[in-house]
Every structure is written in structure tokens, then in C-alpha cells.
Design a protein around this motif. Structure first.
Motif, short mmCIF file in Angstrom:
data_model
loop_
_atom_site.label_atom_id
_atom_site.label_comp_id
_atom_site.label_asym_id
_atom_site.label_seq_id
_atom_site.Cartn_x
_atom_site.Cartn_y
_atom_site.Cartn_z
N SER A 147 0.82 -1.22 0.00
CA SER A 147 0.00 0.00 0.00
C SER A 147 0.85 1.26 0.00
CB SER A 147 -0.94 0.01 1.21
OG SER A 147 -0.20 0.00 2.42
N LYS A 148 2.14 1.11 0.20
CA LYS A 148 3.03 2.27 0.15
C LYS A 148 3.20 2.74 -1.29
CE LYS A 148 5.83 1.09 4.24
NZ LYS A 148 7.20 0.76 4.71
N THR A 149 3.56 3.98 -1.45
CA THR A 149 3.77 4.56 -2.77
C THR A 149 5.23 4.41 -3.18
OG1 THR A 149 1.99 6.17 -2.46
CG2 THR A 149 3.63 6.66 -4.16
N TYR A 150 5.42 3.90 -4.42
CA TYR A 150 6.76 3.70 -4.96
C TYR A 150 6.86 4.40 -6.30
CZ TYR A 150 6.89 -0.16 -1.58
OH TYR A 150 6.82 -0.93 -0.44
N THR A 151 8.06 4.68 -6.71
CA THR A 151 8.34 5.22 -8.04
C THR A 151 9.24 4.22 -8.75
OG1 THR A 151 8.16 7.50 -7.29
CG2 THR A 151 9.31 7.11 -9.37
N GLN A 152 8.78 3.74 -9.91
CA GLN A 152 9.52 2.69 -10.62
C GLN A 152 9.45 2.92 -12.12
OE1 GLN A 152 9.65 -0.77 -8.74
NE2 GLN A 152 10.93 -1.80 -10.24
N LEU A 153 10.54 2.59 -12.82
CA LEU A 153 10.58 2.67 -14.28
C LEU A 153 10.23 1.30 -14.86
CD1 LEU A 153 11.30 4.82 -16.45
CD2 LEU A 153 13.55 3.73 -16.60
N ILE A 154 9.19 1.27 -15.69
CA ILE A 154 8.68 0.01 -16.24
C ILE A 154 8.72 0.07 -17.76
CG2 ILE A 154 6.69 -1.55 -16.37
CD1 ILE A 154 5.83 -0.44 -13.65
N GLU A 155 9.18 -1.02 -18.40
CA GLU A 155 9.17 -1.11 -19.86
C GLU A 155 7.82 -1.66 -20.32
OE1 GLU A 155 12.41 -3.40 -21.31
OE2 GLU A 155 13.94 -1.89 -20.81
N ILE A 156 7.12 -0.88 -21.14
CA ILE A 156 5.83 -1.29 -21.68
C ILE A 156 6.02 -1.72 -23.13
CG2 ILE A 156 3.46 -0.58 -22.16
CD1 ILE A 156 4.10 -0.59 -19.20
N PRO A 157 5.81 -3.01 -23.46
CA PRO A 157 5.93 -3.46 -24.87
C PRO A 157 4.93 -2.73 -25.76
CG PRO A 157 5.77 -5.33 -23.35
CD PRO A 157 5.41 -4.11 -22.57
N VAL A 158 5.34 -2.46 -27.00
CA VAL A 158 4.44 -1.78 -27.94
C VAL A 158 4.07 -2.72 -29.08
CG1 VAL A 158 5.28 0.53 -27.40
CG2 VAL A 158 6.39 -0.78 -29.21
N ASN A 159 2.85 -2.54 -29.58
CA ASN A 159 2.33 -3.32 -30.70
C ASN A 159 1.87 -2.34 -31.77
OD1 ASN A 159 1.23 -5.54 -32.17
ND2 ASN A 159 -0.80 -4.97 -31.41
N TYR A 160 2.46 -2.45 -32.96
CA TYR A 160 2.16 -1.49 -34.02
C TYR A 160 0.96 -1.97 -34.84
CZ TYR A 160 6.70 0.41 -32.82
OH TYR A 160 7.76 0.96 -32.14
N ILE A 161 -0.01 -1.08 -35.02
CA ILE A 161 -1.22 -1.42 -35.77
C ILE A 161 -1.43 -0.38 -36.88
CG2 ILE A 161 -2.30 -2.59 -33.81
CD1 ILE A 161 -4.06 -0.13 -33.41
N ASN A 162 -2.24 -0.77 -37.89
CA ASN A 162 -2.64 0.13 -38.98
C ASN A 162 -1.44 0.76 -39.68
OD1 ASN A 162 -5.35 -0.36 -38.35
ND2 ASN A 162 -5.42 1.33 -36.90
N ALA A 163 -0.43 -0.07 -39.96
CA ALA A 163 0.71 0.44 -40.73
C ALA A 163 0.24 0.77 -42.15
CB ALA A 163 1.82 -0.60 -40.77
N PRO A 164 0.70 1.85 -42.75
CA PRO A 164 0.29 2.20 -44.13
C PRO A 164 0.57 1.05 -45.08
CG PRO A 164 1.49 4.02 -43.11
CD PRO A 164 1.61 2.85 -42.18
N LEU A 165 -0.38 0.78 -45.99
CA LEU A 165 -0.26 -0.37 -46.88
C LEU A 165 0.91 -0.25 -47.86
CD1 LEU A 165 -4.01 -1.06 -47.73
CD2 LEU A 165 -2.55 -2.26 -46.11
#
Length: 315
Positions: free
Chosen positions: A34-52
Motif C-alpha cells: 500500500s506504500k507509494t513507490y516510483t519505478q521505471l517500467i518497460e511497456i511493450p508496444v504493438n504497431y497497428i494500422n501500418a500504411p499499406l
């Protein structure tokens, strides 16, 4: 002298001790989480709607850095479930063969996807830069895989027609240059007794590297009432040597065919020609193969009642 017995640890005392030990551990975990922390997290990305018309490089960013200030429960949610962030490349700007997606312009979408509050969080990067190469484009012919079985008395003069009969495809030049046609998905239509009018998807299996500007095509066919006709046609024998006296049987064969009911009366025996080529006879054979070499274009399912023509050479 009486023997003194060692006091035994009561089971009730052990259960009580264990309960309080577990309770204390749970309370400690809850307090820590329940304590507050500060952390750096890597969020994976997924690319959508790339130009044809573009092929994005494999050397593209695979994550964004999220600086998260929240309780331990929220932080461990990201670490355990590892949610992905969808990056819509249709909303990126094009600069020097790069697609630039400005994260700061889409904070509300990112908040909704990741269920975070940017009052407590921060995306470290300001933008994502995705290199790309232009794809080669090409029109590829579509081949129907449509099997039609007609109801009794019905047929069609022309094959199934596709509209459009070609589709635009883009992709790596090496793959594009190796493909001339693409098939539709296989469908089977039974007991057809009326005009065909529908749509069918293009079979893109195994072609994941290509982008199709259209994923389906329309199919059409005019279906009409047909009837069966027949005609007795004399058999011609060609390429017989002049010094050879050839006798053959039968002298005529029956041609069976299907024709549109409206055109039935316009057909006569004179429209057909059945020929045997003596040059095609193999040594030791005593028969020739009859072939239909002339017939009206608008009939179908043409067949002979007899294809083997027996012969003898008279001395």
C-alpha cells in the motif's frame, strides 16, 4: 523419587501461534504494497494500422519507458501481466523515411489502454520513431476456387466471373515479383438453379508479408435452363495412306450435349465434325480414337457415345 515429565506443547497453542504468524505476514505485505513507490517500467508496444504502401523496419522500438508512481499493487500488476500499448501508425507523421508517433498527443488513449493516471505517471519518451521502406505495388489476378453443382436442367454458358478480377497488393519486392495470381477461398455451391451473386474472401494464407488493398471480391454467373440434345454425326478418317484399303466401324457416332433451351432449335448435325486421325494409331492397335473437332461454342458437357472406332485393313 517421582519422575518429572516434560510439559508438552499443546496443539491449540501451535495453531494459535501459526495463525498470528500468518496474519502478521499478511498485514506486513498489505502495508508494504500500500506504500507509494516510483519505478521505471518497460511497456511493450504493438504497431497497428501500418500504411499499406510501407514496410516498417525490424529495427523499430519494441517498448516505451513508463515512470510509474503508485502503490505496490499497481506496479506489480504491470510486472506480472505485462500489458502492451497499441501504437496506431495511421496517426503518425512521415519524415525522411520514418514514421513519427508523438506520444504526448495521445495521452488520453494511452491512459485508457494502460489504465493509468498521468498525474502520477510519465512516459519518458516524447515520440516513437519507426523507420520504413516503401513497398512495391502490383495488380495480381484473382483465380476463383468456386465449385458449382447445378440443379437438374440448369447450367451456365460462361464460367464464374469475378469483380474485380485483379487486386492491388503491396509488399517486399522479392515476394511481389514471384507472385502472378492469388486464389479465392474454396467454396462449393450445390443444386444451383438461379443466377449467382455473392462475395468470397481472398485466400491470403502464407502471404502474411503482403498487404491486400481488398480482402474479398464479388462473384457472378448467369444460370439458365438447359436441356440435353443429341445428333448422329458421320466419322471422318484422315491421313490414311493412298495405297491402304481401310474399313472401319461404326461409320457414325452419337454426340450428346447440353444447350440453353432458347438455342436448342438452332443446332443441327452440320454444326459438328468428328474425326479419327490414322497417324495417331499405335503399332498393333486395331482401333482409332474419335475426337470432336468442331462444335458450337455455346454448348457444353459434350460427349460421344463411342470413342473407339474399330478398323481392319483389306488386302
Amino acid at each position: 523419587m517421582p519422575v518429572r515429565r516434560r510439559p508438552r506443547f499443546k496443539k491449540e497453542s501451535a495453531k494459535t501461534f501459526g495463525f498470528f504468524l500468518i496474519f502478521a505476514a499478511v498485514v506486513w505485505v498489505l502495508v508494504q504494497f500500500s506504500k507509494t513507490y516510483t519505478q521505471l517500467i518497460e511497456i511493450p508496444v504493438n504497431y497497428i494500422n501500418a500504411p499499406l504502401d510501407k514496410s516498417i523496419s525490424e529495427e523499430r522500438p519494441d517498448h516505451v519507458d513508463l515512470q510509474l508512481q503508485d502503490n505496490g499493487f499497481s506496479i506489480y500488476y504491470f510486472k506480472i501481466f505485462n500489458p502492451k500499448l497499441d501504437i496506431d501508425l495511421s496517426q503518425a507523421r512521415e519524415t525522411n523515411n520514418k514514421l513519427v508517433y508523438t506520444l504526448q498527443n495521445h495521452l488520453s488513449e494511452i491512459e485508457e489502454q494502460l489504465r493509468i493516471d498521468f498525474e502520477k505517471s510519465l512516459i519518458v519518451q516524447e515520440e516513437i520513431v519507426v523507420p520504413f521502406q516503401f513497398k512495391k505495388e502490383k495488380m495480381i489476378k484473382v483465380v476463383p476456387q468456386i465449385e458449382v453443382s447445378y440443379a437438374v436442367g440448369f447450367s451456365a454458358e460462361n464460367p464464374v466471373e469475378l469483380r474485380p478480377d485483379s487486386v492491388k497488393v503491396s509488399g517486399p519486392e522479392k515476394i511481389i515479383d514471384s507472385i502472378e495470381t492469388v486464389k479465392t477461398q474454396a467454396i462449393k455451391l450445390n443444386k444451383v438453379n438461379q443466377n449467382l451473386n455473392g462475395s468470397v474472401k481472398i485466400d491470403t494464407s502464407g502471404l502474411g508479408a503482403l498487404s491486400f488493398y481488398e480482402n474479398s471480391v464479388k462473384y457472378f454467373q448467369k444460370v439458365e435452363k438447359f436441356t440435353e440434345g443429341s445428333a448422329e454425326i458421320p466419322v471422318e478418317v484422315i491421313n490414311v495412306p493412298e495405297n491402304l484399303n481401310l474399313a472401319y466401324f461404326p461409320k457414325s457416332v452419337i454426340v450428346y450435349y447440353q444447350v440453353n433451351l432458347k438455342q436448342f432449335e438452332s443446332i443441327s448435325a452440320a454444326d459438328f465434325r468428328v474425326v479419327c486421325n490414322y497417324k495417331d494409331v499405335k503399332k498393333g492397335d486395331d482401333y482409332m480414337i474419335a475426337q470432336i473437332v468442331e462444335k458450337p461454342d455455346f454448348i457444353n458437357n459434350v460427349r460421344l457415345n463411342e470413342r473407339r472406332i474399330q478398323f481392319v485393313i483389306k488386302r
